[in-house]
Write a protein that holds these residues in place. Structure first.
Motif, PDB file in Angstrom:
ATOM      1  N   SER A 164     -18.552  30.742  -2.097  1.00 17.76           N
ATOM      2  CA  SER A 164     -18.564  30.479  -3.532  1.00 17.76           C
ATOM      3  C   SER A 164     -17.148  30.547  -4.103  1.00 17.76           C
ATOM      4  CB  SER A 164     -19.462  31.487  -4.256  1.00 17.76           C
ATOM      5  OG  SER A 164     -18.989  32.797  -4.050  1.00 17.76           O
ATOM      6  N   PRO A 177     -21.401  23.479 -10.816  1.00 15.85           N
ATOM      7  CA  PRO A 177     -21.472  23.465 -12.282  1.00 15.85           C
ATOM      8  C   PRO A 177     -21.567  22.023 -12.781  1.00 15.85           C
ATOM      9  CG  PRO A 177     -19.522  24.678 -11.504  1.00 15.85           C
ATOM     10  CD  PRO A 177     -20.145  24.016 -10.323  1.00 15.85           C
ATOM     11  N   GLY A 183     -18.044  28.966  -9.741  1.00 17.05           N
ATOM     12  CA  GLY A 183     -19.319  28.348 -10.064  1.00 17.05           C
ATOM     13  C   GLY A 183     -19.913  27.456  -8.995  1.00 17.05           C
TER      14      GLY A 183
END
Length: 93
Positions: free
Chosen positions: A47, A69, A50
């Motif tokens: 990650s 996102p 986002g």
């Protein structure tokens, strides 16, 4: 969300997980991503800002789920997914 799957018939889950883990670890280092893995469950997660990618190995199959996102352009998403697909396709070559 995007999902990428690859089946590796004749390969053991532990063997597949080890290869995927090696690839994901290198990708995480290259792109400065946070990376966690759970060898017992044969899962992992990368990650950053986002973007989240998870993978799991079960029944000789790798499943990668990508979440982005809303502001990430489609071209960037496609580039990431193409990169992952190439890495998985070359896993046992």
């Amino acid at each position: 969300m995007a999902r990428i799957t690859r089946k590796f018939t004749g390969r053991k889950d532990d063997e597949i997980f080890e290869k995927v883990h090696e690839v994901m670890e290198r990708i995480a280092e290259e792109f400065k991503l946070d990376y966690r893995q759970d060898e017992r469950l044969r899962t992992g997660e990368v990650s950053k800002m986002g973007i989240k990618g998870t993978f799991s190995v079960k029944s000789s199959q790798v499943v990668v789920d990508m979440k982005y996102p809303m502001l990430i352009p489609g071209s960037m998403r496609q580039k990431v997914e193409d990169h992952i697909e190439r890495k998985l396709d070359a896993l046992f070559v």
